[in-house]
Design a protein around this motif. Structure first.
Motif, PDB file in Angstrom:
ATOM      1  N   GLN A 128      -8.566 -45.593  -1.589  1.00 46.05           N
ATOM      2  CA  GLN A 128      -8.567 -46.546  -0.475  1.00 46.05           C
ATOM      3  C   GLN A 128      -9.693 -47.567  -0.617  1.00 46.05           C
ATOM      4  N   LEU A 129     -10.641 -47.305  -1.508  1.00 43.80           N
ATOM      5  CA  LEU A 129     -11.717 -48.255  -1.786  1.00 43.80           C
ATOM      6  C   LEU A 129     -11.253 -49.200  -2.888  1.00 43.80           C
ATOM      7  N   ASN A 130     -11.052 -50.475  -2.542  1.00 47.15           N
ATOM      8  CA  ASN A 130     -10.648 -51.433  -3.562  1.00 47.15           C
ATOM      9  C   ASN A 130     -11.861 -51.882  -4.378  1.00 47.15           C
ATOM     10  N   GLY A 131     -11.619 -52.707  -5.376  1.00 46.66           N
ATOM     11  CA  GLY A 131     -12.685 -53.107  -6.277  1.00 46.66           C
ATOM     12  C   GLY A 131     -13.825 -53.819  -5.586  1.00 46.66           C
ATOM     13  N   ILE A 132     -13.529 -54.695  -4.644  1.00 45.25           N
ATOM     14  CA  ILE A 132     -14.567 -55.446  -3.940  1.00 45.25           C
ATOM     15  C   ILE A 132     -15.422 -54.504  -3.094  1.00 45.25           C
ATOM     16  N   GLN A 133     -14.774 -53.598  -2.351  1.00 41.53           N
ATOM     17  CA  GLN A 133     -15.513 -52.631  -1.544  1.00 41.53           C
ATOM     18  C   GLN A 133     -16.394 -51.743  -2.420  1.00 41.53           C
ATOM     19  N   PHE A 134     -15.827 -51.295  -3.513  1.00 39.24           N
ATOM     20  CA  PHE A 134     -16.559 -50.369  -4.370  1.00 39.24           C
ATOM     21  C   PHE A 134     -17.769 -51.048  -4.999  1.00 39.24           C
ATOM     22  N   SER A 182     -11.982 -43.269   9.246  1.00 36.57           N
ATOM     23  CA  SER A 182     -10.977 -44.317   9.112  1.00 36.57           C
ATOM     24  C   SER A 182     -11.607 -45.519   8.410  1.00 36.57           C
ATOM     25  N   GLN A 183     -10.787 -46.355   7.810  1.00 42.99           N
ATOM     26  CA  GLN A 183     -11.302 -47.455   7.005  1.00 42.99           C
ATOM     27  C   GLN A 183     -12.153 -48.417   7.820  1.00 42.99           C
ATOM     28  N   SER A 184     -11.876 -48.571   9.099  1.00 49.19           N
ATOM     29  CA  SER A 184     -12.635 -49.503   9.932  1.00 49.19           C
ATOM     30  C   SER A 184     -14.013 -48.978  10.301  1.00 49.19           C
ATOM     31  N   LYS A 185     -14.229 -47.656  10.159  1.00 53.84           N
ATOM     32  CA  LYS A 185     -15.497 -47.061  10.584  1.00 53.84           C
ATOM     33  C   LYS A 185     -16.406 -46.657   9.428  1.00 53.84           C
ATOM     34  N   ARG A 186     -15.901 -46.742   8.208  1.00 53.93           N
ATOM     35  CA  ARG A 186     -16.658 -46.155   7.110  1.00 53.93           C
ATOM     36  C   ARG A 186     -17.640 -47.101   6.430  1.00 53.93           C
ATOM     37  N   SER A 225       2.813 -24.780  -3.536  1.00 53.71           N
ATOM     38  CA  SER A 225       2.512 -24.470  -2.140  1.00 53.71           C
ATOM     39  C   SER A 225       1.116 -24.922  -1.779  1.00 53.71           C
ATOM     40  N   GLU A 226       0.197 -24.872  -2.751  1.00 53.57           N
ATOM     41  CA  GLU A 226      -1.151 -25.364  -2.486  1.00 53.57           C
ATOM     42  C   GLU A 226      -1.118 -26.861  -2.233  1.00 53.57           C
ATOM     43  N   THR A 227      -0.239 -27.554  -2.968  1.00 52.94           N
ATOM     44  CA  THR A 227      -0.097 -28.989  -2.762  1.00 52.94           C
ATOM     45  C   THR A 227       0.329 -29.273  -1.329  1.00 52.94           C
ATOM     46  N   ARG A 228       1.252 -28.485  -0.808  1.00 50.96           N
ATOM     47  CA  ARG A 228       1.709 -28.710   0.557  1.00 50.96           C
ATOM     48  C   ARG A 228       0.608 -28.399   1.558  1.00 50.96           C
ATOM     49  N   ARG A 229      -0.173 -27.351   1.290  1.00 50.18           N
ATOM     50  CA  ARG A 229      -1.240 -27.001   2.226  1.00 50.18           C
ATOM     51  C   ARG A 229      -2.322 -28.082   2.269  1.00 50.18           C
ATOM     52  N   ASP A 230      -2.585 -28.723   1.086  1.00 49.86           N
ATOM     53  CA  ASP A 230      -3.670 -29.669   0.996  1.00 49.86           C
ATOM     54  C   ASP A 230      -3.227 -31.109   1.184  1.00 49.86           C
ATOM     55  N   LYS A 231      -1.972 -31.317   1.543  1.00 53.14           N
ATOM     56  CA  LYS A 231      -1.505 -32.677   1.710  1.00 53.14           C
ATOM     57  C   LYS A 231      -2.288 -33.347   2.830  1.00 53.14           C
ATOM     58  N   PRO A 232      -2.812 -34.589   2.614  1.00 54.84           N
ATOM     59  CA  PRO A 232      -3.606 -35.241   3.633  1.00 54.84           C
ATOM     60  C   PRO A 232      -2.860 -35.357   4.947  1.00 54.84           C
ATOM     61  N   CYS A 233      -3.590 -35.092   6.011  1.00 57.26           N
ATOM     62  CA  CYS A 233      -2.988 -35.134   7.333  1.00 57.26           C
ATOM     63  C   CYS A 233      -3.026 -36.545   7.880  1.00 57.26           C
ATOM     64  N   THR A 234      -2.121 -36.839   8.787  1.00 60.06           N
ATOM     65  CA  THR A 234      -2.111 -38.137   9.454  1.00 60.06           C
ATOM     66  C   THR A 234      -3.055 -38.092  10.626  1.00 60.06           C
ATOM     67  N   THR A 235      -3.086 -39.165  11.398  1.00 55.30           N
ATOM     68  CA  THR A 235      -4.022 -39.245  12.511  1.00 55.30           C
ATOM     69  C   THR A 235      -3.610 -38.321  13.626  1.00 55.30           C
ATOM     70  N   ALA A 236      -4.551 -38.081  14.540  1.00 55.95           N
ATOM     71  CA  ALA A 236      -4.292 -37.173  15.648  1.00 55.95           C
ATOM     72  C   ALA A 236      -3.202 -37.708  16.566  1.00 55.95           C
ATOM     73  N   LYS A 237      -3.115 -39.045  16.677  1.00 59.55           N
ATOM     74  CA  LYS A 237      -2.097 -39.608  17.568  1.00 59.55           C
ATOM     75  C   LYS A 237      -0.700 -39.299  17.058  1.00 59.55           C
ATOM     76  N   ILE A 271      -8.498 -34.109  10.575  1.00 56.65           N
ATOM     77  CA  ILE A 271      -9.508 -33.904   9.543  1.00 56.65           C
ATOM     78  C   ILE A 271      -8.826 -33.603   8.218  1.00 56.65           C
ATOM     79  N   LEU A 272      -9.175 -34.373   7.187  1.00 53.95           N
ATOM     80  CA  LEU A 272      -8.576 -34.147   5.886  1.00 53.95           C
ATOM     81  C   LEU A 272      -9.110 -32.858   5.282  1.00 53.95           C
ATOM     82  N   LYS A 273      -8.264 -32.202   4.505  1.00 54.99           N
ATOM     83  CA  LYS A 273      -8.703 -31.000   3.809  1.00 54.99           C
ATOM     84  C   LYS A 273      -9.813 -31.339   2.827  1.00 54.99           C
ATOM     85  N   THR A 274      -9.656 -32.419   2.079  1.00 56.87           N
ATOM     86  CA  THR A 274     -10.729 -32.925   1.222  1.00 56.87           C
ATOM     87  C   THR A 274     -10.713 -34.442   1.305  1.00 56.87           C
ATOM     88  N   PRO A 275     -11.879 -35.064   1.515  1.00 63.51           N
ATOM     89  CA  PRO A 275     -11.914 -36.526   1.626  1.00 63.51           C
ATOM     90  C   PRO A 275     -11.679 -37.233   0.305  1.00 63.51           C
TER      91      PRO A 275
END
Length: 516
Positions: A276-282, A175-179, A245-257, A266-270
């Motif tokens: 999600q990384l803005n210019g300042i973070q990057f 999550s963005q707060s932990k990375r 159909s691959e797009t649907r299988r690989d669609k990012p998942c939401t949180t466990a809650k 767990i995302l299929k691919t991070p």
């Protein structure tokens, strides 16, 4: 449900067992006979001497940043306290040292590279089979084996750059707060890689390309308009290949809650989280932290060698490399960047002949040419089958990537696992290769080591998807490729380890005149 849980547990068990076996085999191959040649081999004449200078307090100038010499010096100091191979001693580095003392830490470090490669592969799509195949291919590469057995610096450059990539992928899965801590660690690894050699910056270049393209393609994921390229079938893992159909299988998942199921957290691919990384973070993590890490790592060197200063040292390093020149008059094993793709010109790190295996090698003076009955050759070359198939795989993947990026620029880029892994591997491979086009100095095959990791990951991904196809012919093809790579590794192993060969046996392994 219980059966599926047991199958998952068994899969995890065999996955871990496989990685342990690959690691132990890597350690064994890198440490066995490590003191075989009691001399300084190839660029050990620089790095082992420079490392010893740190331990003895001798001023010197080095044409590369200092981090690898720190590490080799630490290995020397520790090795002098271990009762290892004390009979193979020499004073060629400037002090009486055993060959083990200045080689063992390189061997240990190189043994971890297959595990780091496996970690990257697993983070890309969470498939243990892909990670295990990637580790196996990395462990079967001859160039990495040779580089790990001597006091050279390329294994440090590569493993630090790969650790930077691994930390980035792990961070994107958080999550963005932990990375933020893992992102900072990623940037530190990239800075450390550049402090081995300046071409460690190519790893950062790959991340910049990846992040920039991800932003350009953001929001272009309407797969209903997308017509898959016919070549994509080679990367399919099922007999029915439908990109939507691959797009649907690989669609990012939401949180466990939200899902009520931790398996979906767990995302299929991070890689889908890159934007999600803005210019300042990057820039903070991949410009400021690498630069700070790189600069801080110079401090021990500047304390021991105050002249030239930091800026003057960099100017002298730059002018040194600009004056080297290129071609066989500079070094007989110079090679152009485009020849690395087919491994046209490997490098002989050591070559000497003897009348029998009972004779001491190296012998001074060496026997005249043609008199020896036994050849000892250490050839810095990759596994040819692995090398050529990896090049074919990454070029095929790039064709797929270019077609899909072109489609994405026109308004649709499906956020599938295939697309994002193609993007990651293809751009990183190009980032490792293309900067060498503008380099005028003599370059060598080992400058391709970083790129070869990503082409190897591309081949491993292709093999893994073939293994998961329904048609048995694809599975047979995958097993055949793995078998050929392992057989080739065993066949060329004597010239990776410097084992004695007859002239006929040596010639049998030199398939082209340019290899000699």
């Amino acid at each position: 449900m219980i059966g599926n849980h047991k199958l998952h547990h068994l899969s995890t068990y065999w996955f871990r067992l496989g990685l342990i076996a690959i690691f132990l085999a890597s350690v064994l191959l890198r440490s066995w006979g490590l003191g075989r040649f009691n001399m300084l081999v190839f660029d050990e004449v620089y790095y082992a001497k420079f490392a010893n200078n740190y331990l003895t307090g001798i001023d010197f100038f080095n044409a590369h940043p200092p981090l690898s010499q720190y590490i080799i010096a630490i290995g020397m100091w520790l090795g002098s306290h271990f009762p290892w191979d004390q009979q193979s001693m020499n004073g060629l580095a400037g002090s009486l040292r055993s060959t083990w003392s200045y080689r063992w830490l390189n061997a240990l470090t190189g043994s971890f590279i297959p595990l780091v490669v496996a970690g990257i592969a697993y983070q890309l799509n969470r498939r243990r089979s892909y990670a295990l195949i990637a580790a196996l291919l990395a462990g079967a590469d001859g160039l990495f084996l040779v580089e790990s057995r001597y006091a050279l610096n390329n294994v440090y450059l590569v493993i630090l750059g790969l650790l930077g990539n691994l930390c980035l992928l792990i961070a994107l899965n958080q999550s963005q707060s932990k990375r933020w801590i893992i992102l900072a660690l990623s940037g530190a690894f990239f800075g450390a890689s550049a402090c081995i050699k300046w071409n460690g910056l190519w790893f950062l270049f790959g991340i910049y390309l990846l992040w920039g393209i991800a932003w350009l393609l953001q929001g272009r994921g309407d797969s209903s308009k997308f017509k898959p390229w016919v070549g994509a079938g080679l990367f399919a893992s099922r007999s029915k290949r439908d990109d939507s159909s691959e797009t649907r299988r690989d669609k990012p998942c939401t949180t466990a809650k939200r899902r009520g199921n931790t398996q979906h957290s767990i995302l299929k691919t991070p890689l889908v989280n890159l934007t999600q990384l803005n210019g300042i973070q990057f820039l903070g993590n991949f410009a400021l932290i690498p630069a700070l890490t790189y600069s801080l790592l110079w401090i021990p060197h500047l304390i021991m060698n105050p002249q030239p200063g930091f800026l003057e040292a960099h100017y002298r390093i730059l002018t040194f490399h600009e004056k080297i020149g290129s071609g066989p008059d500079v070094h007989p094993y110079c090679s152009k960047w485009y020849t690395w793709l087919i491994m046209l010109r490997p490098v002989a790190y050591f070559y000497q002949t003897a009348q029998s295996t009972r004779e001491q090698v190296p012998a001074y003076p060496p026997l005249p040419k043609g008199y020896g009955q036994v050849i000892y050759d250490v050839h810095a070359m990759g596994n040819p089958i692995l090398w050529w198939l990896s090049t074919a795989a990454i070029l095929l993947l790039l064709l797929l990537l270019l077609q899909r990026i072109w489609s994405g620029m026109r308004g649709y880029f499906p956020p599938t696992t295939v697309n994002y892994i193609s993007l990651y591997l293809g751009l990183n491979w190009l980032a490792q290769l293309l900067p060498w086009i503008g380099v005028s100095r003599c370059t060598f095959l080992y400058h391709y080591m970083g790129a070869s990791v990503f082409s190897g990951l591309g081949l491993a991904w292709l093999i893994d998807r073939w293994l998961h196809r329904e048609q048995e012919s694809w599975q047979i093809a995958a097993i055949t490729v793995i078998s050929l790579i392992l057989l080739a590794f065993v066949f060329w192993l004597p010239i990776y380890l410097g084992l004695p060969l007859s002239p006929e046996g040596h010639q049998l392994r030199m398939w082209f005149r340019s290899w000699i």
